[in-house]
Design an enzyme around this catalytic site. Structure first.
Site, PDB file in Angstrom:
ATOM      1  N   ASN A   7     -12.680  77.604  90.349  1.00 16.90           N
ATOM      2  CA  ASN A   7     -13.300  77.196  89.089  1.00 16.90           C
ATOM      3  C   ASN A   7     -14.639  76.547  89.446  1.00 16.90           C
ATOM      4  O   ASN A   7     -14.680  75.405  89.890  1.00 16.90           O
ATOM      5  CB  ASN A   7     -12.383  76.202  88.355  1.00 16.90           C
ATOM      6  CG  ASN A   7     -13.030  75.638  87.106  1.00 16.90           C
ATOM      7  OD1 ASN A   7     -14.093  76.107  86.681  1.00 16.90           O
ATOM      8  ND2 ASN A   7     -12.407  74.635  86.505  1.00 16.90           N
ATOM      9  N   LYS A   9     -16.922  75.614  87.509  1.00 19.74           N
ATOM     10  CA  LYS A   9     -17.407  74.693  86.464  1.00 19.74           C
ATOM     11  C   LYS A   9     -18.877  75.024  86.156  1.00 19.74           C
ATOM     12  O   LYS A   9     -19.254  76.192  86.225  1.00 19.74           O
ATOM     13  CB  LYS A   9     -17.185  73.241  86.895  1.00 19.74           C
ATOM     14  CG  LYS A   9     -15.723  73.031  87.345  1.00 19.74           C
ATOM     15  CD  LYS A   9     -15.326  71.605  87.533  1.00 19.74           C
ATOM     16  CE  LYS A   9     -13.866  71.547  87.955  1.00 19.74           C
ATOM     17  NZ  LYS A   9     -13.359  70.177  88.065  1.00 19.74           N
ATOM     18  N   GLU A  95     -11.383  68.999  81.560  1.00 24.67           N
ATOM     19  CA  GLU A  95     -12.737  68.667  81.088  1.00 24.67           C
ATOM     20  C   GLU A  95     -12.966  69.161  79.665  1.00 24.67           C
ATOM     21  O   GLU A  95     -13.694  68.541  78.893  1.00 24.67           O
ATOM     22  CB  GLU A  95     -13.773  69.232  82.077  1.00 24.67           C
ATOM     23  CG  GLU A  95     -13.779  68.413  83.368  1.00 24.67           C
ATOM     24  CD  GLU A  95     -13.953  69.210  84.637  1.00 24.67           C
ATOM     25  OE1 GLU A  95     -14.468  70.335  84.595  1.00 24.67           O
ATOM     26  OE2 GLU A  95     -13.543  68.694  85.705  1.00 24.67           O
ATOM     27  N   GLY A 170     -11.810  66.082  91.084  1.00 22.42           N
ATOM     28  CA  GLY A 170     -13.152  65.664  91.486  1.00 22.42           C
ATOM     29  C   GLY A 170     -13.220  64.277  92.105  1.00 22.42           C
ATOM     30  O   GLY A 170     -14.302  63.722  92.262  1.00 22.42           O
TER      31      GLY A 170
END
Ligand code: 13P
Length: 246
Positions: A7, A9, A95, A170
């Protein structure tokens, strides 16, 4: 087959995507031994789809909208994603839930749309730190899954689930493999309860601070049927190490 997904992002322009994929493909061997998935941002999907054609590496989007077309400024539909080669979509990422306020109801509608379009969704669930500290991890994960799958229980076999504890995303602080396994077992029991026929077809992935140095610790547990990797997937060599960590 286990699924290792990147991913990205909101990272990488089109030219950076081209550079990444040409490097990454040099590391790919036996693509039939595991499922490898790249989820670049929307702007890079088309070029990534062209570069991945015939390589065995799959393409996915990080989000979608549930309507097929219409006056929905800024949104991207599933037919648009399908035409450019996406076979997966990440739905309900932490997110999306916490920065963009995506609700369980919206997530449910997106899953329904994915099933209608024949794109395999990866449903993301996971508790916040305060939930874990309050002993609410299982309750939060259960509620998220029940609401997301409401009315589509009979199709759970066409969905994968990623357990991503919010506090591990993260932060550089992953869940311990043992904690992840406990939640994975719980999710497996829950989905078996919701639909006994889904057993063995819905994979449960772990995500949250996965790195080349810890991936094998997760993958040695049979309950962890794949990984969803953020930061460490941005470098092709680092992601390849994770892909071949088991
Ligand atoms: P990190 O691997 O950067 O912790 O992100 C995990 C994630 O959110 C993948 O979807």
């Amino acid at each position: 087959m286990r699924l290792i997904a990147a991913n990205w992002k909101m990272h990488k322009t089109v030219s950076e995507t081209q550079e990444y994929i040409s490097k990454f493909l040099k590391f790919v061997e036996h693509p039939e031994s595991r499922e490898i998935l790249l989820c670049p941002p929307f702007t890079s999907l088309y070029v990534a789809g062209k570069l991945l054609e015939g390589t065995g590496v799959k393409l996915g989007a990080q989000n979608c909208f549930y309507e097929k077309e219409g006056a929905f400024t800024g949104e991207i539909s599933l037919p648009m994603l399908k035409e450019i080669g996406c076979s997966y979509v990440i739905v309900g990422h932490s997110e999306r839930r916490h920065i963009f306020g995506e609700s369980d109801e919206t997530i449910n509608r997106k899953l329904v749309a994915c099933l209608e379009e024949g794109i395999r969704p990866i449903l993301c669930v996971g508790e916040k730190l305060e939930d874990r500290e309050a002993g609410m991890t299982f309750k939060v994960v259960e509620t998220q899954i029940r609401l997301a799958l409401s009315g589509i229980e009979e199709h759970i076999d066409r969905i994968d689930i990623a357990y991503e504890p919010v506090w591990a995303i993260g932060t550089g602080v992953p869940a311990t493999p043992e904690d992840a396994v406990a939640v994975h077992r719980f999710i497996k029991e829950l989905i078996k309860d919701l639909n006994p026929k889904s057993e063995g077809k819905t994979r449960i992935l772990y995500g949250g601070s996965v790195k080349p140095g810890n991936a094998s610790e997760f993958m040695k547990h049979s309950e962890i049927e794949g990984l969803l990797v953020g930061g460490a997937s941005l470098d092709p060599e680092s992601f390849a190490k994770i892909v071949y960590s088991f």
